[in-house]
Design a protein around this motif. Sequence first.
Motif, PDB file in Angstrom:
ATOM      1  N   ILE A 175      -4.674   2.147  -6.651  1.00 50.10           N
ATOM      2  CA  ILE A 175      -5.226   2.707  -7.884  1.00 50.10           C
ATOM      3  C   ILE A 175      -5.122   1.633  -8.954  1.00 50.10           C
ATOM      4  O   ILE A 175      -4.031   1.120  -9.220  1.00 50.10           O
ATOM      5  CB  ILE A 175      -4.448   3.962  -8.337  1.00 50.10           C
ATOM      6  CG1 ILE A 175      -4.478   5.042  -7.246  1.00 50.10           C
ATOM      7  CG2 ILE A 175      -5.035   4.510  -9.634  1.00 50.10           C
ATOM      8  CD1 ILE A 175      -3.590   6.236  -7.554  1.00 50.10           C
ATOM      9  N   THR A 176      -6.259   1.269  -9.550  1.00 53.06           N
ATOM     10  CA  THR A 176      -6.257   0.219 -10.570  1.00 53.06           C
ATOM     11  C   THR A 176      -6.955   0.704 -11.838  1.00 53.06           C
ATOM     12  O   THR A 176      -7.822   1.582 -11.794  1.00 53.06           O
ATOM     13  CB  THR A 176      -6.975  -1.047 -10.053  1.00 53.06           C
ATOM     14  OG1 THR A 176      -8.302  -0.699  -9.626  1.00 53.06           O
ATOM     15  CG2 THR A 176      -6.211  -1.655  -8.889  1.00 53.06           C
ATOM     16  N   ARG A 177      -6.565   0.116 -12.963  1.00 48.55           N
ATOM     17  CA  ARG A 177      -7.186   0.427 -14.244  1.00 48.55           C
ATOM     18  C   ARG A 177      -8.593  -0.144 -14.305  1.00 48.55           C
ATOM     19  O   ARG A 177      -8.861  -1.220 -13.790  1.00 48.55           O
ATOM     20  CB  ARG A 177      -6.366  -0.167 -15.382  1.00 48.55           C
ATOM     21  CG  ARG A 177      -5.192   0.688 -15.811  1.00 48.55           C
ATOM     22  CD  ARG A 177      -5.661   1.797 -16.719  1.00 48.55           C
ATOM     23  NE  ARG A 177      -4.558   2.541 -17.304  1.00 48.55           N
ATOM     24  CZ  ARG A 177      -4.713   3.591 -18.091  1.00 48.55           C
ATOM     25  NH1 ARG A 177      -5.941   4.023 -18.374  1.00 48.55           N
ATOM     26  NH2 ARG A 177      -3.683   4.220 -18.579  1.00 48.55           N
ATOM     27  N   SER A 178      -9.494   0.602 -14.952  1.00 51.70           N
ATOM     28  CA  SER A 178     -10.861   0.130 -15.154  1.00 51.70           C
ATOM     29  C   SER A 178     -11.376   0.720 -16.464  1.00 51.70           C
ATOM     30  O   SER A 178     -11.819   1.870 -16.504  1.00 51.70           O
ATOM     31  CB  SER A 178     -11.761   0.557 -13.992  1.00 51.70           C
ATOM     32  OG  SER A 178     -13.098   0.145 -14.214  1.00 51.70           O
TER      33      SER A 178
ATOM     34  N   PHE B 280      -9.933   4.794 -14.098  1.00 53.01           N
ATOM     35  CA  PHE B 280      -9.283   4.184 -12.943  1.00 53.01           C
ATOM     36  C   PHE B 280     -10.281   4.020 -11.797  1.00 53.01           C
ATOM     37  O   PHE B 280     -11.304   4.698 -11.746  1.00 53.01           O
ATOM     38  CB  PHE B 280      -8.128   5.059 -12.440  1.00 53.01           C
ATOM     39  CG  PHE B 280      -7.064   5.318 -13.460  1.00 53.01           C
ATOM     40  CD1 PHE B 280      -5.954   4.490 -13.563  1.00 53.01           C
ATOM     41  CD2 PHE B 280      -7.173   6.408 -14.326  1.00 53.01           C
ATOM     42  CE1 PHE B 280      -4.969   4.738 -14.502  1.00 53.01           C
ATOM     43  CE2 PHE B 280      -6.193   6.666 -15.266  1.00 53.01           C
ATOM     44  CZ  PHE B 280      -5.081   5.829 -15.358  1.00 53.01           C
ATOM     45  N   ILE B 281      -9.948   3.129 -10.880  1.00 57.08           N
ATOM     46  CA  ILE B 281     -10.660   2.999  -9.621  1.00 57.08           C
ATOM     47  C   ILE B 281      -9.670   3.338  -8.511  1.00 57.08           C
ATOM     48  O   ILE B 281      -8.621   2.706  -8.389  1.00 57.08           O
ATOM     49  CB  ILE B 281     -11.204   1.573  -9.394  1.00 57.08           C
ATOM     50  CG1 ILE B 281     -12.231   1.219 -10.465  1.00 57.08           C
ATOM     51  CG2 ILE B 281     -11.823   1.458  -8.001  1.00 57.08           C
ATOM     52  CD1 ILE B 281     -13.498   2.055 -10.414  1.00 57.08           C
TER      53      ILE B 281
ATOM     54  N   LYS C 195      -8.987   3.423  -4.633  1.00 62.29           N
ATOM     55  CA  LYS C 195      -9.448   2.854  -3.373  1.00 62.29           C
ATOM     56  C   LYS C 195      -8.782   3.585  -2.213  1.00 62.29           C
ATOM     57  O   LYS C 195      -7.567   3.766  -2.196  1.00 62.29           O
ATOM     58  CB  LYS C 195      -9.103   1.367  -3.298  1.00 62.29           C
ATOM     59  CG  LYS C 195      -9.556   0.701  -2.006  1.00 62.29           C
ATOM     60  CD  LYS C 195      -9.136  -0.761  -1.964  1.00 62.29           C
ATOM     61  CE  LYS C 195      -9.544  -1.399  -0.635  1.00 62.29           C
ATOM     62  NZ  LYS C 195      -9.093  -2.819  -0.552  1.00 62.29           N
TER      63      LYS C 195
ATOM     64  N   THR D  36     -14.343   3.770  -2.484  1.00 50.60           N
ATOM     65  CA  THR D  36     -13.743   3.721  -3.816  1.00 50.60           C
ATOM     66  C   THR D  36     -14.331   4.819  -4.689  1.00 50.60           C
ATOM     67  O   THR D  36     -15.490   5.214  -4.524  1.00 50.60           O
ATOM     68  CB  THR D  36     -13.980   2.354  -4.482  1.00 50.60           C
ATOM     69  OG1 THR D  36     -15.395   2.105  -4.542  1.00 50.60           O
ATOM     70  CG2 THR D  36     -13.303   1.243  -3.701  1.00 50.60           C
ATOM     71  N   TYR D  37     -13.522   5.300  -5.645  1.00 51.43           N
ATOM     72  CA  TYR D  37     -13.939   6.379  -6.529  1.00 51.43           C
ATOM     73  C   TYR D  37     -13.573   6.037  -7.976  1.00 51.43           C
ATOM     74  O   TYR D  37     -12.390   5.845  -8.274  1.00 51.43           O
ATOM     75  CB  TYR D  37     -13.246   7.691  -6.152  1.00 51.43           C
ATOM     76  CG  TYR D  37     -13.463   8.137  -4.730  1.00 51.43           C
ATOM     77  CD1 TYR D  37     -14.510   8.987  -4.395  1.00 51.43           C
ATOM     78  CD2 TYR D  37     -12.607   7.711  -3.712  1.00 51.43           C
ATOM     79  CE1 TYR D  37     -14.706   9.409  -3.086  1.00 51.43           C
ATOM     80  CE2 TYR D  37     -12.791   8.125  -2.406  1.00 51.43           C
ATOM     81  CZ  TYR D  37     -13.837   8.971  -2.093  1.00 51.43           C
ATOM     82  OH  TYR D  37     -14.025   9.384  -0.802  1.00 51.43           O
ATOM     83  N   PRO D  38     -14.560   5.958  -8.871  1.00 49.90           N
ATOM     84  CA  PRO D  38     -14.239   5.795 -10.294  1.00 49.90           C
ATOM     85  C   PRO D  38     -13.870   7.162 -10.875  1.00 49.90           C
ATOM     86  O   PRO D  38     -14.488   8.181 -10.543  1.00 49.90           O
ATOM     87  CB  PRO D  38     -15.552   5.272 -10.883  1.00 49.90           C
ATOM     88  CG  PRO D  38     -16.613   5.815  -9.975  1.00 49.90           C
ATOM     89  CD  PRO D  38     -16.005   5.895  -8.599  1.00 49.90           C
ATOM     90  N   THR D  39     -12.863   7.207 -11.713  1.00 53.32           N
ATOM     91  CA  THR D  39     -12.429   8.481 -12.281  1.00 53.32           C
ATOM     92  C   THR D  39     -11.747   8.258 -13.627  1.00 53.32           C
ATOM     93  O   THR D  39     -11.210   7.176 -13.895  1.00 53.32           O
ATOM     94  CB  THR D  39     -11.459   9.202 -11.327  1.00 53.32           C
ATOM     95  OG1 THR D  39     -11.050  10.440 -11.910  1.00 53.32           O
ATOM     96  CG2 THR D  39     -10.224   8.358 -11.050  1.00 53.32           C
TER      97      THR D  39
END
Length: 204
Positions: free
Chosen positions: A32-35, A39-40, A42, A47-50
């Motif tokens: 889980i990474t910041r975007s 977050f994105i 994986k 992958t899911y943007p949320t």
Amino acid sequence: RQTSKEALLEFWTQAERKTGVKINYKERVEDITRSGDGFIVKTNRGTYPTRSVLLAIGRRGTPRKLGVPGEEMSKVVYRLIDPEQYKGQHVLVVGGGDSALEAAASIAETDSGGGVVLSYRGAEFDRAKARNRDRVQAAAKTGRLQVMMKSNVKKVEAESVSIEHEGEMKQVRNDAIIVSAGGVLPSEFLKRVGISVETKYGTV
């Protein structure tokens, strides 16, 4: 109030039907990474943007494995789905907690005809509920369940399993193994995604 696994499963199945919530089964979150403002997430599938992430992974984590030769065989599983599927088989259950005792007793109570062995490295089932200890004791008295305390699985083979029991190596006939030895806490995963973990007195 005690609730059986079957009743709990039925409750969640009905909740899934009524709410229409989408559940992606057999999909594991890997990162889980910041975007930006979100977050994105994986997974092993994509992958899911949320905008938000709610972690409800519990403390069990991934199943703890035996770490012995032959464990990769398909006959080794880490949870009991249906006791009926083991009828007539020689089954080994590994562990000393409630899940292990419930699994061993449930299979033994189906009168499998093959034989059920419960292997635990400890000297007593001090972590299990009294009702599960009673079920195991009752099954052992009927001869449907063999309890091996102070024992450790050393090797898994196609038709047998090697167990060290009180200093003596024993070869036990076996068709299926259920490992209920707890889980590995997801501490590393939580740290990787930016969540601090504090351990106190052996608990997280």
